[in-house]
Design a protein around this motif. Structure first.
Motif, mmCIF file in Angstrom:
data_model
loop_
_atom_site.group_PDB
_atom_site.id
_atom_site.type_symbol
_atom_site.label_atom_id
_atom_site.label_comp_id
_atom_site.label_asym_id
_atom_site.label_seq_id
_atom_site.Cartn_x
_atom_site.Cartn_y
_atom_site.Cartn_z
ATOM 1 N N GLN A 139 -5.951 -2.813 -2.002
ATOM 2 C CA GLN A 139 -5.155 -1.660 -1.610
ATOM 3 C C GLN A 139 -4.210 -2.027 -0.471
ATOM 4 O O GLN A 139 -3.022 -1.685 -0.495
ATOM 5 N N ALA A 140 -4.740 -2.704 0.530
ATOM 6 C CA ALA A 140 -3.920 -3.095 1.680
ATOM 7 C C ALA A 140 -2.815 -4.044 1.249
ATOM 8 O O ALA A 140 -1.674 -3.953 1.716
ATOM 9 N N LEU A 141 -3.141 -4.955 0.334
ATOM 10 C CA LEU A 141 -2.151 -5.899 -0.171
ATOM 11 C C LEU A 141 -1.046 -5.164 -0.914
ATOM 12 O O LEU A 141 0.143 -5.460 -0.750
ATOM 13 N N SER A 142 -1.414 -4.174 -1.701
ATOM 14 C CA SER A 142 -0.433 -3.398 -2.456
ATOM 15 C C SER A 142 0.540 -2.682 -1.523
ATOM 16 O O SER A 142 1.758 -2.724 -1.708
ATOM 17 N N ILE A 143 -0.003 -2.035 -0.494
ATOM 18 C CA ILE A 143 0.841 -1.275 0.432
ATOM 19 C C ILE A 143 1.713 -2.197 1.269
ATOM 20 O O ILE A 143 2.857 -1.850 1.609
ATOM 21 N N SER A 144 1.222 -3.381 1.601
ATOM 22 C CA SER A 144 1.958 -4.277 2.495
ATOM 23 C C SER A 144 3.114 -4.986 1.816
ATOM 24 O O SER A 144 4.055 -5.417 2.474
ATOM 25 N N LYS A 145 3.077 -5.110 0.494
ATOM 26 C CA LYS A 145 4.008 -5.989 -0.192
ATOM 27 C C LYS A 145 5.292 -5.330 -0.680
ATOM 28 O O LYS A 145 6.261 -6.009 -0.981
ATOM 29 N N PHE A 146 5.326 -4.008 -0.751
ATOM 30 C CA PHE A 146 6.466 -3.387 -1.412
ATOM 31 C C PHE A 146 7.064 -2.245 -0.602
ATOM 32 O O PHE A 146 6.350 -1.531 0.098
ATOM 33 N N PRO A 147 8.397 -2.081 -0.706
ATOM 34 C CA PRO A 147 9.091 -1.036 0.064
ATOM 35 C C PRO A 147 8.993 0.336 -0.603
ATOM 36 O O PRO A 147 9.996 1.006 -0.808
ATOM 37 N N TYR A 148 7.768 0.724 -0.968
ATOM 38 C CA TYR A 148 7.572 1.992 -1.655
ATOM 39 C C TYR A 148 6.758 2.954 -0.792
ATOM 40 O O TYR A 148 5.983 3.754 -1.305
ATOM 41 N N GLN A 149 6.927 2.880 0.504
ATOM 42 C CA GLN A 149 6.113 3.707 1.391
ATOM 43 C C GLN A 149 6.311 5.188 1.115
ATOM 44 O O GLN A 149 5.347 5.953 1.067
ATOM 45 N N SER A 150 7.570 5.604 0.932
ATOM 46 C CA SER A 150 7.841 7.028 0.702
ATOM 47 C C SER A 150 7.191 7.502 -0.591
ATOM 48 O O SER A 150 6.722 8.642 -0.678
ATOM 49 N N VAL A 151 7.131 6.610 -1.590
ATOM 50 C CA VAL A 151 6.533 6.977 -2.878
ATOM 51 C C VAL A 151 5.030 7.188 -2.727
ATOM 52 O O VAL A 151 4.482 8.202 -3.165
ATOM 53 N N THR A 152 4.358 6.228 -2.095
ATOM 54 C CA THR A 152 2.898 6.347 -1.961
ATOM 55 C C THR A 152 2.519 7.510 -1.052
ATOM 56 O O THR A 152 1.501 8.177 -1.277
ATOM 57 N N ILE A 153 3.333 7.784 -0.030
ATOM 58 C CA ILE A 153 3.061 8.933 0.839
ATOM 59 C C ILE A 153 3.132 10.221 0.032
ATOM 60 O O ILE A 153 2.242 11.077 0.113
ATOM 61 N N GLN A 154 4.172 10.361 -0.774
ATOM 62 C CA GLN A 154 4.323 11.585 -1.563
ATOM 63 C C GLN A 154 3.232 11.704 -2.618
ATOM 64 O O GLN A 154 2.740 12.805 -2.898
ATOM 65 N N GLN A 155 2.831 10.581 -3.195
ATOM 66 C CA GLN A 155 1.743 10.613 -4.178
ATOM 67 C C GLN A 155 0.475 11.182 -3.555
ATOM 68 O O GLN A 155 -0.212 12.012 -4.175
ATOM 69 N N HIS A 156 0.153 10.758 -2.347
ATOM 70 C CA HIS A 156 -1.058 11.246 -1.697
ATOM 71 C C HIS A 156 -0.932 12.721 -1.315
ATOM 72 O O HIS A 156 -1.910 13.481 -1.426
ATOM 73 N N LEU A 157 0.245 13.130 -0.872
ATOM 74 C CA LEU A 157 0.441 14.545 -0.547
ATOM 75 C C LEU A 157 0.315 15.409 -1.800
ATOM 76 O O LEU A 157 -0.245 16.519 -1.744
ATOM 77 N N ASP A 158 0.804 14.915 -2.928
ATOM 78 C CA ASP A 158 0.673 15.657 -4.185
ATOM 79 C C ASP A 158 -0.792 15.758 -4.600
ATOM 80 O O ASP A 158 -1.236 16.810 -5.097
ATOM 81 N N ILE A 159 -1.533 14.675 -4.412
ATOM 82 C CA ILE A 159 -2.965 14.691 -4.746
ATOM 83 C C ILE A 159 -3.697 15.708 -3.878
ATOM 84 O O ILE A 159 -4.519 16.495 -4.370
ATOM 85 N N ILE A 160 -3.397 15.708 -2.592
ATOM 86 C CA ILE A 160 -4.043 16.650 -1.669
ATOM 87 C C ILE A 160 -3.722 18.089 -2.049
ATOM 88 O O ILE A 160 -4.602 18.960 -2.023
ATOM 89 N N GLN A 161 -2.475 18.348 -2.434
ATOM 90 C CA GLN A 161 -2.098 19.705 -2.830
ATOM 91 C C GLN A 161 -2.846 20.139 -4.083
ATOM 92 O O GLN A 161 -3.330 21.280 -4.177
ATOM 93 N N ALA A 162 -2.981 19.251 -5.048
ATOM 94 C CA ALA A 162 -3.715 19.579 -6.282
ATOM 95 C C ALA A 162 -5.196 19.816 -5.970
ATOM 96 O O ALA A 162 -5.836 20.685 -6.572
ATOM 97 N N ILE A 163 -5.737 19.049 -5.021
ATOM 98 C CA ILE A 163 -7.126 19.263 -4.607
ATOM 99 C C ILE A 163 -7.267 20.642 -3.972
ATOM 100 O O ILE A 163 -8.219 21.378 -4.258
#
Length: 229
Positions: A174-198
């Motif tokens: 997981q840490a390797l995935s987050i560290s390697k790519f400039p997709y921070q805004s995407v992963t942040i929004q994915q988690h916020l969407d998951i939290i909202q659905a929860i």
């Protein structure tokens, strides 16, 4: 270790030296401060941690049981490489376990849990939008906490045991995935969407978003040209 590494030792009360060594070495492996294939010296680690070799040796045995190091008698101690097969199999198991845990998790998760999780992701999003650098370690930590919560708040103890046995290896990827790519805004929004659905107790939507997010993370690792598999 082939390069000088700054050791970060989490502060905990009543922590014995083996725990201190374990936490410090694990942190370096998970966050790739000690890279795959690197040799680990008990002497160097002991000197850096200002302790004898005994607690370092015991910590390395624990890390070996979690597949974060490999101990080859007569040869040395190494950080194992991560293979394509390992990434795929771990994330396949992770997706299956987390999605299976959703139903009972939704019954047990509290608003306080969600508010705490959501706060860190909102803060990261606001920093990013303001042009402030967001540490990949902070994102990886928030990611780990949310996904761990799903299993820890479920009613299935066997699934919790299975996840516990592979959690450190998954956290490393997981840490390797987050560290390697400039997709921070995407992963942040994915988690916020998951939290909202929860929060909405939408079981099928939570499962769909989780599966999509986990596949996204897996693909991030596998597409990295610098990642030697």
């Amino acid at each position: 270790m082939t390069r000088q590494t700054k050791l970060i030792i989490p502060k905990k009360k009543a922590q014995n030296l083996t725990d201190v060594a374990y936490d410090a070495i694990k942190h370096m492996i998970i966050y790739n401060e000690i890279g795959a294939g690197e040799f680990l010296s008990e002497n160097v680690l002991a000197q850096a941690l200002n302790m004898s070799r005994t607690p370092v040796r015991e910590a390395l045995k624990i890390l070996a049981s979690e597949n974060l190091v490999e101990i080859h008698n007569g040869i040395g101690i190494f950080v194992p490489n991560i293979t394509t097969r390992e990434v795929h199999e771990l994330f396949e198991v992770r997706s299956a376990l987390e999605c299976a845990a959703v139903k009972s998790f939704l019954k047990n998760v509290t608003e306080e849990d969600l508010t705490e999780m959501e706060k860190s992701w909102i803060e990261s999003k606001e920093k990013l939008e303001a042009g402030i650098e967001v540490s990949y370690e902070d994102l990886a930590g928030s990611d780990h906490k949310l996904h761990a919560l799903i299993l820890d708040k479920s009613d299935n103890l066997i699934m919790q045991d299975i996840m516990h046995s592979i959690r450190q290896r998954i956290q490393r990827i997981q840490a390797l995935s987050i560290s390697k790519f400039p997709y921070q805004s995407v992963t942040i929004q994915q988690h916020l969407d998951i939290i909202q659905a929860i929060r909405e107790k939408n079981e099928e939507e939570v499962k769909r978003l989780l599966a999509e997010h986990i596949l996204f993370a897996e693909n991030n690792v596998l597409k990295d040209p610098d990642f030697h598999l």
